[in-house]
Write a protein that holds these residues in place. Structure first.
Motif, PDB file in Angstrom:
ATOM      1  N   THR A 148       0.946  -1.135   0.116  1.00  0.00           N
ATOM      2  CA  THR A 148      -0.170   0.029  -0.027  1.00  0.00           C
ATOM      3  C   THR A 148       1.079   1.203   0.041  1.00  0.00           C
ATOM      4  O   THR A 148       2.107   1.304   0.194  1.00  0.00           O
ATOM      5  N   ASP A 149       0.205   2.471  -0.164  1.00  0.00           N
ATOM      6  CA  ASP A 149       0.852   3.586   0.152  1.00  0.00           C
ATOM      7  C   ASP A 149       1.090   3.894   1.687  1.00  0.00           C
ATOM      8  O   ASP A 149       0.523   3.225   2.269  1.00  0.00           O
ATOM      9  N   GLU A 150       1.428   5.090   2.001  1.00  0.00           N
ATOM     10  CA  GLU A 150       1.667   5.505   3.251  1.00  0.00           C
ATOM     11  C   GLU A 150       0.136   5.707   3.830  1.00  0.00           C
ATOM     12  O   GLU A 150       0.454   5.670   5.380  1.00  0.00           O
ATOM     13  N   ALA A 151      -0.645   5.952   3.124  1.00  0.00           N
ATOM     14  CA  ALA A 151      -2.193   6.074   3.908  1.00  0.00           C
ATOM     15  C   ALA A 151      -3.044   4.890   3.937  1.00  0.00           C
ATOM     16  O   ALA A 151      -3.922   4.831   4.148  1.00  0.00           O
ATOM     17  N   GLY A 152      -2.170   3.817   3.342  1.00  0.00           N
ATOM     18  CA  GLY A 152      -2.954   2.383   3.212  1.00  0.00           C
ATOM     19  C   GLY A 152      -3.714   2.325   1.989  1.00  0.00           C
ATOM     20  O   GLY A 152      -4.625   1.233   1.938  1.00  0.00           O
ATOM     21  N   ARG A 153      -3.518   2.960   0.985  1.00  0.00           N
ATOM     22  CA  ARG A 153      -4.372   2.742  -0.339  1.00  0.00           C
ATOM     23  C   ARG A 153      -3.544   1.620  -1.009  1.00  0.00           C
ATOM     24  O   ARG A 153      -2.330   1.551  -1.061  1.00  0.00           O
ATOM     25  N   PRO A 154      -4.010   0.432  -1.653  1.00  0.00           N
ATOM     26  CA  PRO A 154      -3.488  -0.764  -2.103  1.00  0.00           C
ATOM     27  C   PRO A 154      -2.725  -0.099  -3.642  1.00  0.00           C
ATOM     28  O   PRO A 154      -3.227   0.566  -4.397  1.00  0.00           O
ATOM     29  N   LEU A 155      -1.760  -0.697  -3.680  1.00  0.00           N
ATOM     30  CA  LEU A 155      -0.805  -0.424  -4.903  1.00  0.00           C
ATOM     31  C   LEU A 155      -0.320  -1.713  -5.763  1.00  0.00           C
ATOM     32  O   LEU A 155      -0.613  -2.650  -5.176  1.00  0.00           O
ATOM     33  N   GLU A 156      -0.239  -1.546  -6.930  1.00  0.00           N
ATOM     34  CA  GLU A 156       0.203  -2.372  -7.868  1.00  0.00           C
ATOM     35  C   GLU A 156       1.566  -2.107  -8.470  1.00  0.00           C
ATOM     36  O   GLU A 156       1.438  -0.720  -8.991  1.00  0.00           O
ATOM     37  N   PHE A 157       2.370  -2.832  -8.880  1.00  0.00           N
ATOM     38  CA  PHE A 157       3.555  -2.562  -9.571  1.00  0.00           C
ATOM     39  C   PHE A 157       3.613  -3.612 -11.033  1.00  0.00           C
ATOM     40  O   PHE A 157       3.138  -4.607 -10.821  1.00  0.00           O
ATOM     41  N   PHE A 158       4.069  -2.997 -11.899  1.00  0.00           N
ATOM     42  CA  PHE A 158       4.152  -3.832 -13.212  1.00  0.00           C
ATOM     43  C   PHE A 158       5.323  -3.284 -13.881  1.00  0.00           C
ATOM     44  O   PHE A 158       5.746  -2.394 -13.802  1.00  0.00           O
ATOM     45  N   ASN A 159       5.555  -4.147 -14.999  1.00  0.00           N
ATOM     46  CA  ASN A 159       6.645  -3.897 -16.016  1.00  0.00           C
ATOM     47  C   ASN A 159       5.680  -3.039 -17.025  1.00  0.00           C
ATOM     48  O   ASN A 159       4.651  -3.507 -17.522  1.00  0.00           O
ATOM     49  N   THR A 160       6.351  -2.179 -17.776  1.00  0.00           N
ATOM     50  CA  THR A 160       5.780  -1.072 -18.681  1.00  0.00           C
ATOM     51  C   THR A 160       5.856  -1.723 -20.062  1.00  0.00           C
ATOM     52  O   THR A 160       5.203  -1.338 -20.943  1.00  0.00           O
ATOM     53  N   SER A 161       6.640  -2.859 -20.358  1.00  0.00           N
ATOM     54  CA  SER A 161       6.862  -3.451 -21.761  1.00  0.00           C
ATOM     55  C   SER A 161       7.051  -4.780 -21.547  1.00  0.00           C
ATOM     56  O   SER A 161       7.494  -5.269 -20.300  1.00  0.00           O
ATOM     57  N   PHE A 162       7.193  -5.773 -22.508  1.00  0.00           N
ATOM     58  CA  PHE A 162       7.384  -7.125 -22.507  1.00  0.00           C
ATOM     59  C   PHE A 162       8.874  -7.304 -22.159  1.00  0.00           C
ATOM     60  O   PHE A 162       9.407  -8.017 -21.300  1.00  0.00           O
ATOM     61  N   GLY A 163       9.740  -6.027 -22.344  1.00  0.00           N
ATOM     62  CA  GLY A 163      11.250  -6.400 -21.908  1.00  0.00           C
ATOM     63  C   GLY A 163      11.576  -5.826 -20.608  1.00  0.00           C
ATOM     64  O   GLY A 163      12.515  -5.999 -20.191  1.00  0.00           O
ATOM     65  N   GLY A 164      10.600  -5.198 -19.921  1.00  0.00           N
ATOM     66  CA  GLY A 164      10.840  -4.703 -18.402  1.00  0.00           C
ATOM     67  C   GLY A 164      10.147  -3.456 -18.279  1.00  0.00           C
ATOM     68  O   GLY A 164       9.177  -3.165 -18.640  1.00  0.00           O
TER      69      GLY A 164
END
Length: 208
Positions: A148-164
């Motif tokens: 989550t962020d500092e306030a508790g909101r859920p986060l997602e992280f991802f690759n921006t392209s097939f190569g990373g």
């Protein structure tokens, strides 16, 4: 469109998956079931669902898909197979190993093969992990989805392209977030692109 987020399942409940190929040396469905049942009795784990696939075609696995769905429906925290050999044939070694983790469950083998030896553990929850020399404080796949962020909101992280590449967004709205920082269970962490793609989240060493 935002991705579906899964809660961590119960460590006392499992979905069992059996994969039988046409190889004569392959353990039969009965042998695999008996091995998983014996493991469940030893560990005090309830098997909430049994799923099975037959044949060598790894591209068509309705039982595997049903097992992943059953993890969510049963709130199971364990995805059980008979052995690492079965896991490989099932297609859940390598990148597919994380399919269970993304649904709140951890892959386990009834005979203990192919599993981390316990010398390295997730800095958040303590689950055993394989050691990554480049990322010694990497969190497990389950904890990664609790970011989550500092306030508790859920986060997602991802690759921006097939190569990373690296991208971050809020899971509830899809709104972009320009930061690598996150929090997991009160522990400050940093998300980044893995060396060969994918996303790695590491707990920050506050003593450094």
């Amino acid at each position: 469109m935002t991705a579906r987020r899964f809660k961590r399942g119960s460590p006392e409940r499992a979905v069992a998956y059996i994969r039988v190929s046409t190889d004569a040396a392959c353990a039969s469905a009965t042998e695999q079931r008996e091995a998983i049942e014996a493991w469940a009795r030893r560990e005090g784990v309830e098997i909430a669902s049994w799923q099975e696939d037959r044949g060598q075609d790894t591209g068509d696995r309705p039982g595997f898909a049903a097992a992943l769905e059953a993890l969510t429906l049963a709130g199971a925290g364990l995805f059980a197979v008979a052995s690492e050999e079965r896991a490989s044939i099932a297609g859940i070694s390598g990148p597919y190993r994380f399919a269970a983790g993304e649904r709140g469950a951890r892959l386990v083998t009834a005979d203990g093969s192919g599993m981390p030896d316990g010398t390295h553990r997730c800095p958040i929850c303590g689950d055993p992990l394989e050691m990554w020399p480049r990322h010694p404080r990497a969190v497990c796949g389950l904890c990664k989805h609790e970011a989550t962020d500092e306030a508790g909101r859920p986060l997602e992280f991802f690759n921006t392209s097939f190569g990373g590449g690296f991208g971050a967004r809020y899971a509830d709205t899809g709104e972009p977030r320009d930061s690598h920082a996150c929090v997991i269970r009160g522990v400050r962490c940093r998300a980044d692109e893995g060396r060969f793609g994918g996303i790695v989240i590491e707990a920050i060493d506050e003593t450094a």
